[in-house]
Write a protein that holds these residues in place. Structure first.
Motif, PDB file in Angstrom:
ATOM      1  N   GLU A  26      31.118  21.480   5.815  1.00  0.00           N
ATOM      2  CA  GLU A  26      31.426  22.654   5.005  1.00  0.00           C
ATOM      3  C   GLU A  26      30.245  22.985   4.102  1.00  0.00           C
ATOM      4  OE1 GLU A  26      33.991  24.476   5.442  1.00  0.00           O
ATOM      5  OE2 GLU A  26      35.357  23.189   6.565  1.00  0.00           O
ATOM      6  N   ALA A  27      29.244  23.654   4.659  1.00  0.00           N
ATOM      7  CA  ALA A  27      28.014  23.942   3.918  1.00  0.00           C
ATOM      8  C   ALA A  27      28.266  24.862   2.731  1.00  0.00           C
ATOM      9  CB  ALA A  27      26.966  24.546   4.846  1.00  0.00           C
ATOM     10  N   SER A  28      28.959  25.953   2.948  1.00  0.00           N
ATOM     11  CA  SER A  28      29.198  26.917   1.882  1.00  0.00           C
ATOM     12  C   SER A  28      30.022  26.285   0.760  1.00  0.00           C
ATOM     13  CB  SER A  28      29.900  28.153   2.438  1.00  0.00           C
ATOM     14  OG  SER A  28      30.132  29.085   1.408  1.00  0.00           O
ATOM     15  N   PHE A  29      31.127  25.656   1.107  1.00  0.00           N
ATOM     16  CA  PHE A  29      31.970  25.018   0.102  1.00  0.00           C
ATOM     17  C   PHE A  29      31.195  23.943  -0.656  1.00  0.00           C
ATOM     18  CE2 PHE A  29      34.869  21.648  -1.227  1.00  0.00           C
ATOM     19  CZ  PHE A  29      35.678  22.352  -2.094  1.00  0.00           C
ATOM     20  N   VAL A  48      23.030  35.516   2.042  1.00  0.00           N
ATOM     21  CA  VAL A  48      21.783  34.956   1.498  1.00  0.00           C
ATOM     22  C   VAL A  48      20.908  34.435   2.638  1.00  0.00           C
ATOM     23  CG1 VAL A  48      20.811  33.137   0.036  1.00  0.00           C
ATOM     24  CG2 VAL A  48      22.798  34.442  -0.753  1.00  0.00           C
ATOM     25  N   LEU A  49      21.498  33.696   3.572  1.00  0.00           N
ATOM     26  CA  LEU A  49      20.727  33.196   4.711  1.00  0.00           C
ATOM     27  C   LEU A  49      20.077  34.343   5.483  1.00  0.00           C
ATOM     28  CD1 LEU A  49      23.089  30.412   6.119  1.00  0.00           C
ATOM     29  CD2 LEU A  49      20.929  30.091   4.915  1.00  0.00           C
ATOM     30  N   THR A  50      20.822  35.421   5.671  1.00  0.00           N
ATOM     31  CA  THR A  50      20.279  36.583   6.375  1.00  0.00           C
ATOM     32  C   THR A  50      19.091  37.171   5.622  1.00  0.00           C
ATOM     33  OG1 THR A  50      22.411  37.104   7.370  1.00  0.00           O
ATOM     34  CG2 THR A  50      20.821  38.904   7.234  1.00  0.00           C
ATOM     35  N   ILE A  54      16.855  32.759   7.323  1.00  0.00           N
ATOM     36  CA  ILE A  54      17.100  31.351   7.631  1.00  0.00           C
ATOM     37  C   ILE A  54      18.326  31.288   8.541  1.00  0.00           C
ATOM     38  CG2 ILE A  54      17.776  29.105   6.694  1.00  0.00           C
ATOM     39  CD1 ILE A  54      16.223  29.798   4.159  1.00  0.00           C
ATOM     40  N   ASN A  55      18.180  30.632   9.671  1.00  0.00           N
ATOM     41  CA  ASN A  55      19.294  30.494  10.615  1.00  0.00           C
ATOM     42  C   ASN A  55      20.171  29.321  10.219  1.00  0.00           C
ATOM     43  OD1 ASN A  55      18.415  32.613  12.319  1.00  0.00           O
ATOM     44  ND2 ASN A  55      16.915  31.234  13.232  1.00  0.00           N
ATOM     45  N   HIS A  56      21.470  29.507  10.339  1.00  0.00           N
ATOM     46  CA  HIS A  56      22.386  28.400  10.075  1.00  0.00           C
ATOM     47  C   HIS A  56      22.502  27.540  11.326  1.00  0.00           C
ATOM     48  CE1 HIS A  56      25.699  30.127  12.401  1.00  0.00           C
ATOM     49  NE2 HIS A  56      25.348  31.295  11.879  1.00  0.00           N
ATOM     50  N   VAL A 112      21.706  38.934  -6.368  1.00  0.00           N
ATOM     51  CA  VAL A 112      20.978  40.053  -5.774  1.00  0.00           C
ATOM     52  C   VAL A 112      20.895  39.880  -4.253  1.00  0.00           C
ATOM     53  CG1 VAL A 112      18.733  41.199  -5.621  1.00  0.00           C
ATOM     54  CG2 VAL A 112      19.710  40.647  -7.853  1.00  0.00           C
ATOM     55  N   LEU A 113      20.529  38.689  -3.791  1.00  0.00           N
ATOM     56  CA  LEU A 113      20.438  38.437  -2.347  1.00  0.00           C
ATOM     57  C   LEU A 113      21.786  38.642  -1.671  1.00  0.00           C
ATOM     58  CD1 LEU A 113      18.223  35.246  -2.297  1.00  0.00           C
ATOM     59  CD2 LEU A 113      17.565  37.526  -1.529  1.00  0.00           C
ATOM     60  N   TRP A 114      22.839  38.122  -2.293  1.00  0.00           N
ATOM     61  CA  TRP A 114      24.172  38.264  -1.723  1.00  0.00           C
ATOM     62  C   TRP A 114      24.560  39.748  -1.627  1.00  0.00           C
ATOM     63  CZ3 TRP A 114      28.653  40.334  -3.806  1.00  0.00           C
ATOM     64  CH2 TRP A 114      29.799  40.165  -3.023  1.00  0.00           C
ATOM     65  N   SER A 115      24.312  40.497  -2.693  1.00  0.00           N
ATOM     66  CA  SER A 115      24.718  41.896  -2.697  1.00  0.00           C
ATOM     67  C   SER A 115      23.943  42.737  -1.695  1.00  0.00           C
ATOM     68  CB  SER A 115      24.586  42.499  -4.105  1.00  0.00           C
ATOM     69  OG  SER A 115      23.231  42.578  -4.486  1.00  0.00           O
ATOM     70  N   MET A 116      22.740  42.314  -1.352  1.00  0.00           N
ATOM     71  CA  MET A 116      21.944  43.041  -0.357  1.00  0.00           C
ATOM     72  C   MET A 116      22.575  42.947   1.031  1.00  0.00           C
ATOM     73  SD  MET A 116      18.165  41.921  -1.655  1.00  0.00           S
ATOM     74  CE  MET A 116      17.264  42.665  -0.310  1.00  0.00           C
ATOM     75  N   GLY A 117      23.365  41.906   1.264  1.00  0.00           N
ATOM     76  CA  GLY A 117      23.971  41.725   2.579  1.00  0.00           C
ATOM     77  C   GLY A 117      25.383  42.266   2.693  1.00  0.00           C
TER      78      GLY A 117
END
Length: 120
Positions: A26-29, A48-50, A54-56, A112-117
C-alpha cells in the motif's frame, strides 16, 4: 502513531510493516501515514507520479515491494532537488502570502503537483 513522532521512521519501515501484517503493498496509504507522522515527507499519489514522470511499479512484478520503496526514494530525491529551485521558492512564497504557517514546503509543492493532475 504517537510513539513514532519522536523516532526516525522511514517509508520503508512503514510499507514493510503494513506488508508483513496484511500481505499488501500500500504505497499511497504508507506515504500518507508517514506524512502524518513526519509532515516533511512527500505523499505518493498517481497525479504526483504523473507530474514527475515517475512510473509506479506493476502489480505483477516479483520485486514489487523493493521497487515501490525505490520509487518512493526517487520521489524524495525529486523533492529535495526541486525545493532548491527558484520556481519552488516562488510557489512557497505564494502559499506563505495566502495561507501562512499552515503547510510544510513539501506539502505546498505536493498540493500544486496533485492539483495539476486533477481533471475538471
Amino acid at each position: 502513531m504517537q510513539q513514532y513522532k519522536y523516532i526516525d521512521i522511514s517509508f520503508e519501515d512503514v510499507i514493510t510493516h503494513i506488508h508483513e501484517k496484511t500481505n499488501r503493498i500500500e504505497a499511497s496509504f504508507s506515504s500518507k501515514l508517514l506524512a502524518t507522522i513526519t509532515p516533511d515527507n512527500p505523499v505518493w499519489d498517481k497525479n504526483v507520479l504523473t507530474q514527475l514522470s515517475i512510473n509506479h511499479p506493476q502489480y505483477y512484478q516479483k520485486d514489487r515491494l523493493e521497487t515501490t520503496i525505490k520509487t518512493y526514494y526517487d520521489i524524495e530525491k525529486w523533492y529535495a532537488s526541486y525545493l532548491k529551485t527558484q520556481n519552488a521558492q516562488d510557489i512557497i512564497d505564494q502559499f506563505d502570502i495566502l495561507i501562512p504557517n499552515i503547510l510544510t514546503n513539501v506539502k505546498k509543492i505536493d498540493l500544486v503537483l496533485w492539483s495539476m493532475g486533477v481533471k475538471t
